[in-house]
Design an enzyme around this catalytic site. Sequence first.
Site, PDB file in Angstrom:
ATOM      1  N   TRP A  52       0.908  -0.882  -0.203  1.00  0.00           N
ATOM      2  CA  TRP A  52       0.513  -0.188   0.045  1.00  0.00           C
ATOM      3  C   TRP A  52       0.833   0.952  -0.004  1.00  0.00           C
ATOM      4  O   TRP A  52       0.353   2.428  -0.861  1.00  0.00           O
ATOM      5  CB  TRP A  52      -1.379   0.512   1.254  1.00  0.00           C
ATOM      6  CG  TRP A  52      -0.100   0.057   2.704  1.00  0.00           C
ATOM      7  CD1 TRP A  52       0.574  -0.456   3.100  1.00  0.00           C
ATOM      8  CD2 TRP A  52      -0.518   1.147   3.530  1.00  0.00           C
ATOM      9  NE1 TRP A  52       1.070   0.165   4.312  1.00  0.00           N
ATOM     10  CE2 TRP A  52       0.057   0.771   4.613  1.00  0.00           C
ATOM     11  CE3 TRP A  52      -2.012   1.867   3.623  1.00  0.00           C
ATOM     12  CZ2 TRP A  52      -0.255   1.481   6.033  1.00  0.00           C
ATOM     13  CZ3 TRP A  52      -2.229   2.696   4.772  1.00  0.00           C
ATOM     14  CH2 TRP A  52      -1.367   2.292   6.419  1.00  0.00           C
ATOM     15  N   ASP A  53       2.026   1.266   0.330  1.00  0.00           N
ATOM     16  CA  ASP A  53       2.932   2.101   0.347  1.00  0.00           C
ATOM     17  C   ASP A  53       3.088   2.921  -0.796  1.00  0.00           C
ATOM     18  O   ASP A  53       2.831   4.493  -0.797  1.00  0.00           O
ATOM     19  CB  ASP A  53       4.923   1.707   0.410  1.00  0.00           C
ATOM     20  CG  ASP A  53       4.881   0.729   1.419  1.00  0.00           C
ATOM     21  OD1 ASP A  53       4.094  -0.205   2.016  1.00  0.00           O
ATOM     22  OD2 ASP A  53       6.240   0.828   2.374  1.00  0.00           O
ATOM     23  N   GLU A  57       1.208  -2.539  12.078  1.00  0.00           N
ATOM     24  CA  GLU A  57       1.251  -3.943  12.654  1.00  0.00           C
ATOM     25  C   GLU A  57       1.993  -4.527  13.268  1.00  0.00           C
ATOM     26  O   GLU A  57       2.146  -6.085  14.258  1.00  0.00           O
ATOM     27  CB  GLU A  57       2.178  -4.399  11.786  1.00  0.00           C
ATOM     28  CG  GLU A  57       1.414  -3.614   9.879  1.00  0.00           C
ATOM     29  CD  GLU A  57       2.845  -4.244   8.846  1.00  0.00           C
ATOM     30  OE1 GLU A  57       4.052  -4.374   9.316  1.00  0.00           O
ATOM     31  OE2 GLU A  57       2.628  -5.161   7.757  1.00  0.00           O
ATOM     32  N   LYS A  91       2.755   1.044  16.611  1.00  0.00           N
ATOM     33  CA  LYS A  91       4.060   0.989  14.844  1.00  0.00           C
ATOM     34  C   LYS A  91       3.509   1.946  14.740  1.00  0.00           C
ATOM     35  O   LYS A  91       4.248   3.143  13.860  1.00  0.00           O
ATOM     36  CB  LYS A  91       4.068  -0.430  14.586  1.00  0.00           C
ATOM     37  CG  LYS A  91       5.192  -0.475  13.171  1.00  0.00           C
ATOM     38  CD  LYS A  91       5.033  -1.404  12.677  1.00  0.00           C
ATOM     39  CE  LYS A  91       6.447  -1.848  12.098  1.00  0.00           C
ATOM     40  NZ  LYS A  91       5.959  -2.838  10.614  1.00  0.00           N
ATOM     41  N   GLN A  92       2.287   2.104  14.406  1.00  0.00           N
ATOM     42  CA  GLN A  92       1.815   3.270  13.045  1.00  0.00           C
ATOM     43  C   GLN A  92       0.860   3.643  13.807  1.00  0.00           C
ATOM     44  O   GLN A  92      -0.442   2.935  13.426  1.00  0.00           O
ATOM     45  CB  GLN A  92       1.313   3.550  12.064  1.00  0.00           C
ATOM     46  CG  GLN A  92       1.465   2.204  11.213  1.00  0.00           C
ATOM     47  CD  GLN A  92       1.996   1.932   9.569  1.00  0.00           C
ATOM     48  OE1 GLN A  92       2.916   1.525   9.262  1.00  0.00           O
ATOM     49  NE2 GLN A  92       1.085   3.079   8.560  1.00  0.00           N
TER      50      GLN A  92
HETATM   51  C1  BGC Z   1       5.027  -1.580   7.390  1.00  0.00           C
HETATM   52  C2  BGC Z   1       4.394  -1.474   5.978  1.00  0.00           C
HETATM   53  C3  BGC Z   1       4.610  -0.591   4.720  1.00  0.00           C
HETATM   54  C4  BGC Z   1       5.982  -2.614   4.739  1.00  0.00           C
HETATM   55  C5  BGC Z   1       6.470  -2.011   3.477  1.00  0.00           C
HETATM   56  C6  BGC Z   1       6.267  -2.768   6.745  1.00  0.00           C
HETATM   57  O1  BGC Z   1       7.069  -2.442   8.178  1.00  0.00           O
HETATM   58  O2  BGC Z   1       4.235  -1.543   8.433  1.00  0.00           O
HETATM   59  O3  BGC Z   1       3.192  -0.934   6.846  1.00  0.00           O
HETATM   60  O4  BGC Z   1       3.038  -1.637   3.910  1.00  0.00           O
HETATM   61  O5  BGC Z   1       6.461  -1.934   5.841  1.00  0.00           O
HETATM   62  O6  BGC Z   1       6.990  -0.550   3.659  1.00  0.00           O
END
Ligand code: BGC
Length: 725
Positions: free
Chosen positions: A335-336, A477, A589-590
């Site tokens: 989703w980035d 996550e 984490k976010q």
């Molecule tokens: C993040 C995800 C992200 C992925 C790739 C993970 O560490 O939690 O949100 O999509 O890294 O950058």
Amino acid sequence: MTIQTEGWSLIETSFLPEQIHHSETIFTIGNGYLGSRGVFEEAFPGEVRSTFLHGVFDDVPIVFTELANAPDWMELEIFLAGERFGLDEGTLLSFERQLDMRTATLHRQVRWRSPKGRTTRLTFERFASLEDVHLAGVRVCITPEDYEGAIEIRSGVNGESDNLGIKHWEWLGQAVKGHSARLHCRTRSTRVELAMGFLLDVTAGSRSARISRWDVRNHPTLAASLSVRAGETVTGLKWAALYTSRDGRNPQRLLNGALRGLQAQDWDSSHARHVQAWQKEWDQCDILIEGDPEAQLAVRFNLFQLLVAAPRHDSRVNIGAKTLSGYGYRGHSFWDTEIFMLPFFIYTRPEIARNLLSYRWHNLPGARQKAWKNGYRGAQYPWESAGTGEEVTPTWVPNPNDRTNLIRIWTGDIEIHITSDIAFAFWQYWKATGDDAFLLERGAEVILDAARFWASRVEWNDTAGRFEISDIVGPDEYHDHVSNNGYTNAMARWNLTTALELVHWLREHHPAHWNKLRGSLHLQKKELLNWQHVIDHIYIHYDPHTKLLEQFDGYFQREDTDLVRQADRTESVQALLGIEGVSATQVLKQPDILMLMYLHPDMFDAETVRANYEYYTPRTDHTFGSSLGPSIQAIMACRVNDPAACEHFMRAARADLFDVRGNAGDGIHGASAGGLWQAVVFGFAGLRLLPDRWEITPRLPANWKHLRFHFYQHGQLQTVDIRNP
Ligand code: BGC
């Protein structure tokens, strides 16, 4: 590393071997077709040398597929009166490297004393042409200061390249002739053919070097040698060209044609055309910040990283989480792209945004397959996606702290919000561009099939009389296997609501198209009525007294530790407590809820935003949590007038430049780079798009004297120019 900022250049003034991987990443160059890390032409022990080509994936155990490191085009082995040049030997008398982002050219100047005591000046320049993306060039100038003798440059295309030990290429053929050499190879499993060749020209004044040809299997090489006096300069010029079977049925023929054309190529005019192409990019994309040189350089650096990774001529590829600059996440997309990187392209380079979105449209079959396999309807996009649009998230990975143990990765199974994120991106593109044709041809199908997925994914809870979504992981996550994640549920509801809005629009404005689409998707009235039913009954936890949205069921009951606020921490709370440990706490984490509020400014009133900002901000691991967090946190800080906006912004700005998380060597954090653009535009400038106009609410950092940028609204270029009084 000492990084100096000077206008448009990233400058490194000393060579620190222990930080080479970080430097290799940040000195990456590219042109949206290829990306090459900033390794030294002459090589260095322990380097991570790679060139990735968009869309050229090959199979690999555990992570399924990865971008295959292409044969090396940059190599130049240099012999100075018989001594091999390399920074691992001799004495480095001076060193400077600059990435000129305006011209997308990498420069390096070295003064080196050989083990036998001879001193030489060497300058290197390198670029991957934006004008002709199949072309890349390297030029070296070598001046012996205090000796005379033979200067020899050996160079080839090295088909022995591997991905950290894994070989992806099989040899098909090669040729060495005159001043040129070619290699023809193919990826082992995916069978993508690559034809790669180069021309080498080595001169000293009007004298040309004597060339010898070494037809080494899988590494066709030319060696050019010239004898010079002290003070005389030898110039070596290497033009590399490359084509794959993704570019045409006969890449060898394409290569031969290109090499013929290159005979007449001179560095200056070719480079000038490349610079001109970059000038056009920057005219549309640059952000000018006066008063804060560090922020200015960091913003340009991050935009540069997005631009070098952006596919301009290919609608079947996406940008991986680590762009084309490293092995991190193996080139997979998340989703980035849609939520973090895409807005920059939508508003400055809508053609590129269209390519990126088209990749998702082309991959609808993979998404439908995933939904079907899981027992759902419509399209369920993979959490990690590569060449084909199938799910490529690894299921198990080795535990970095204990290689004998494996860790189960759940994201591919249960991080499902990406489906609505992709639908959201198509809608954003349409809102910003007014490109009805693209919505009709591609966007509508994705949005409708994504909505259909959600309507089949929700679960009816009879006791509570509502739809729920259980057993998932939200963007945060640190907490997996949770239910009713606020972000996921609200985005699912948004997806369904928007799909119905789209249906109304299609019916009213494009009835023939609607009929066609309804037919091909077998969409019936009953199904649309059910979508409305889901919209009306999907559960989103909201407490009207506290005005808080709970991130997921039971989140408020988890332990409320203040570990995240400990100033002297040097690692993430997850690293301190372990996967299970952090999950038992409220540490994030976010922050999912703030992310939701960012994407939907009209969904929540100011008091609700503030209450959630105040609750979730101190519980987020801003320093070592997700690199995706800080830029969005900066925007939300702007919304609630929190002066910490600058701190969050600089955390994102420095992420790769200063290797804040210690993993920049794996590649650029593309989402952080895209988020930075959004933080300037939607945070500090406070840009808000209305259907027929735009407005700004500037909240510039105190030291920013002037901010200027451009963006497109419905095809018209707009300029925002803000001066801080
Ligand atoms: C993040 C995800 C992200 C992925 C790739 C993970 O560490 O939690 O949100 O999509 O890294 O950058």
